[in-house]
Design an enzyme around this catalytic site. Structure first.
Site, PDB file in Angstrom:
ATOM      1  CB  SER A   1      43.117  47.075  60.843  1.00  0.00           C
ATOM      2  OG  SER A   1      43.967  47.887  60.102  1.00  0.00           O
TER       3      SER A   1
ATOM      4  CG  ASP B   1      40.005  53.809  58.702  1.00  0.00           C
ATOM      5  OD1 ASP B   1      41.230  53.900  58.517  1.00  0.00           O
ATOM      6  OD2 ASP B   1      39.491  52.907  59.379  1.00  0.00           O
TER       7      ASP B   1
ATOM      8  CG  HIS C   1      42.293  52.232  61.902  1.00  0.00           C
ATOM      9  ND1 HIS C   1      41.785  51.823  60.695  1.00  0.00           N
ATOM     10  CD2 HIS C   1      43.144  51.245  62.307  1.00  0.00           C
ATOM     11  CE1 HIS C   1      42.308  50.661  60.369  1.00  0.00           C
ATOM     12  NE2 HIS C   1      43.129  50.277  61.331  1.00  0.00           N
TER      13      HIS C   1
END
Length: 540
Positions: free
Chosen positions: A220, A441, A469
């Site tokens: 991320s 995502d 994710h």
């Protein structure tokens, strides 16, 4: 964050290594000189309440300059931990693998044990797995706290969707007060709370570990931190894995607008899935019907909060998590159904307690999130710009637009002006890079990942066709085979590759999903608690 390890006891001794810096500073710093970094001194980690101590886990701290343009000036500390490589042959050892779960504001030390347990033995035994709390986070000193979380997060909060000018003004005042409080407490730190400085801290950690090069696994926002590190220090990278990739060309206001629309798509996938299982949940047979049922529930909570706690903002915080992982869909749909059809609030309250409720660690994560994002780049200072953009986005993406706006709104009042982001780009000096990405995502949209991919000519991207994710170590064996091959010897697919999505969850799995939430929330792929997603809907 929800799960932060204790303070580190070991202090570094004054035996110095030289850590030369490859490039001049960007994003506000001037020149960066050579600094001396003391080797990390490891000791047993402090016990964490409610958690059995892992005897293999060791802790240390690394001193880093507050301001890299003044390397001999004031210093702060970054907390690290490790699980050492198991191999006894130096020829088999592959060095240090540093990990970051995202945020900004999430604790990397909370992810170390999960990654060590998830990697296959042929890889795990050859790396020292290193977690770190970025500057300002968790066990690092200082750990940033801007307000009293018991007051700031008192439930039920005002609806994030303003219904009048007065509503908007109250929400604006809340955002301005948070920014003011941060400035009063940390005027000396906020100018230096940037992704670039976090990347330079990474290189200080590298030197403290005695490594000429490091490997890195970032999820991320951690993908952006890794990309910045690779831009600044390409010769210091051994392996680089970027999972769930941030768009480095949209830092940060535009990336949040893009996120509003990707979360909307993901939320509608959840609503469609619920409609497909109407025989179980009885919330509607079509997307249109389940969408009506969801927003009718949200509107009802404005005047009658569930359990006196869960209003529409708490509902937003909680159900945002369903955008991160469809593993939770059965549990979320059941709680929703129980409330709508039976008036039973226990499920919603349980979800909120587990996934939406905020505490002192969450406030630390939020403070660092804002500190980094507001300082990394320029944000609109005129609220009229925000209002225009959010009003337009809300028409087609009502699920997250206004909650996301207020989450980031303190940047409109931040006491330190935004800087210029690092010009992220790959280099011929970089080794091959592995990128992992889910096509649907929500927090880090696929389109942005493609922009990251174009900036790294030595990269190959493996695309999970699902929407969860954080795809590494989350149960997709195809993805994990690519990860293991790359970490083992640098092998990449010949061209960008795809992996089939994991099967969609089934309602019959709702109890299993409930039991698995704790383990999913401490690992990549849920990444649910470790990433600091609890109650923080805009975290990258």
């Amino acid at each position: 964050m929800k799960r932060v390890l204790g303070m580190v006891a070991g202090m570094a001794v004054l035996v110095a290594l030289v850590a030369s810096v490859e490039q001049p500073a960007m994003a506000g710093n001037t020149a960066v000189g050579t600094t001396r970094v003391a080797p990390a001194v490891w000791s047993a980690c402090p016990r964490v309440a409610g958690k059995a101590a892992d005897a293999a886990l060791e802790c240390a701290t690394v001193q880093v300059p507050l301001d890299y343009s003044r390397p001999t000036g004031r210093s702060i500390t970054v907390a690290i931990n490790r699980i050492k490589a198991r191999t006894t042959r130096s020829a088999d050892r592959l060095g240090a693998l540093l990990i970051n779960p995202g945020g900004p504001g999430a604790s990397g030390r909370a992810l170390t044990e999960y990654v060590a347990a998830g990697l296959p033995a042929g890889v795990r035994e050859r790396y020292d797995i290193i977690g770190f709390d970025p500057r300002g986070v968790g066990g690092s000193e200082p750990a940033v706290h801007c307000v009293d979380p018991e007051v700031f997060y008192q439930a039920p909060r005002q609806d994030a969707v303003p219904h009048s000018v007065a509503d908007e003004q109250r929400l604006l005042a809340r955002a301005a007060e948070y920014a003011r409080s941060c400035g009063e407490r940390y005027s000396w730190l906020l100018p230096h709370l940037t992704t670039e400085n976090a990347a330079r801290d990474l290189d200080q950690i590298r030197a403290a570990l005695g490594e000429a090069k490091i490997s890195y696994l970032g999820f991320s926002y951690g993908s952006y931190l890794g990309a910045v590190y690779a831009t600044l220090f390409p010769k210091r990278v051994k392996r680089l894995v970027l999972d769930s990739n941030v768009d480095p060309t949209a830092v940060w206001y535009r990336s949040n607008l893009a996120q509003d629309h990707s979360f909307e798509r993901r939320h509608r996938q959840f609503l469609t899935w619920t409609a497909e299982h109407n025989d179980v949940y009885k919330l509607g047979r079509t997307l249109k019907q389940t969408q009506f049922a969801y927003y009718a529930m949200r509107d009802r909570l404005r005047t009658r909060p569930a359990g006196g706690l869960i209003g529409p903002s708490e509902l937003d915080d909680t159900f945002t998590l369903a955008g991160y992982s469809d593993r939770l869909w059965p549990q979320f749909a059941q709680a929703w159904s129980d409330y709508v059809r039976q008036g039973d609030t226990k499920g919603l309250i349980g979800l909120y307690d587990k996934h939406g409720k905020n505490d002192v660690d969450d406030e630390n994560g939020y403070a660092v999130y804002l500190g980094v994002q507001c300082r990394d780049a320029q944000w609109p200072r005129q609220w009229s710009k925000w209002r225009t953009d959010m009003t337009e986005a809300h028409r087609t993406a009502p699920f997250l637009t206004w909650p996301n706006a207020w989450f980031n709104a303190p940047c409109a009042f931040w006491p330190v002006s935004g800087g210029t982001p690092v010009d992220v780009r790959g280099s011929a000096k970089l080794p091959p890079v592995l990128m992992l990405q889910a096509r649907d995502d929500a927090p880090t949209p696929y389109e942005g990942a493609l922009r990251m991919r174009r900036l790294f000519p030595t990269a190959r991207m493996v695309v999970d066709q699902g929407g969860n994710h954080g795809v590494a170590l989350s149960g997709n064996r195809c993805v994990d085979r690519h990860l293991a091959a790359y970490l083992r010897d640098g092998t990449l697919p010949r061209r960008d590759a795809t992996c089939a999505a994991l099967p969609a969850p089934r309602p019959a799995e709702r109890m299993a999903a409930h039991r698995a939430t704790a383990s999913a929330s401490s690992g990549a792929g849920g990444l649910l608690g470790v990433l600091g997603l609890l109650g923080l809907p805009s975290l990258k």
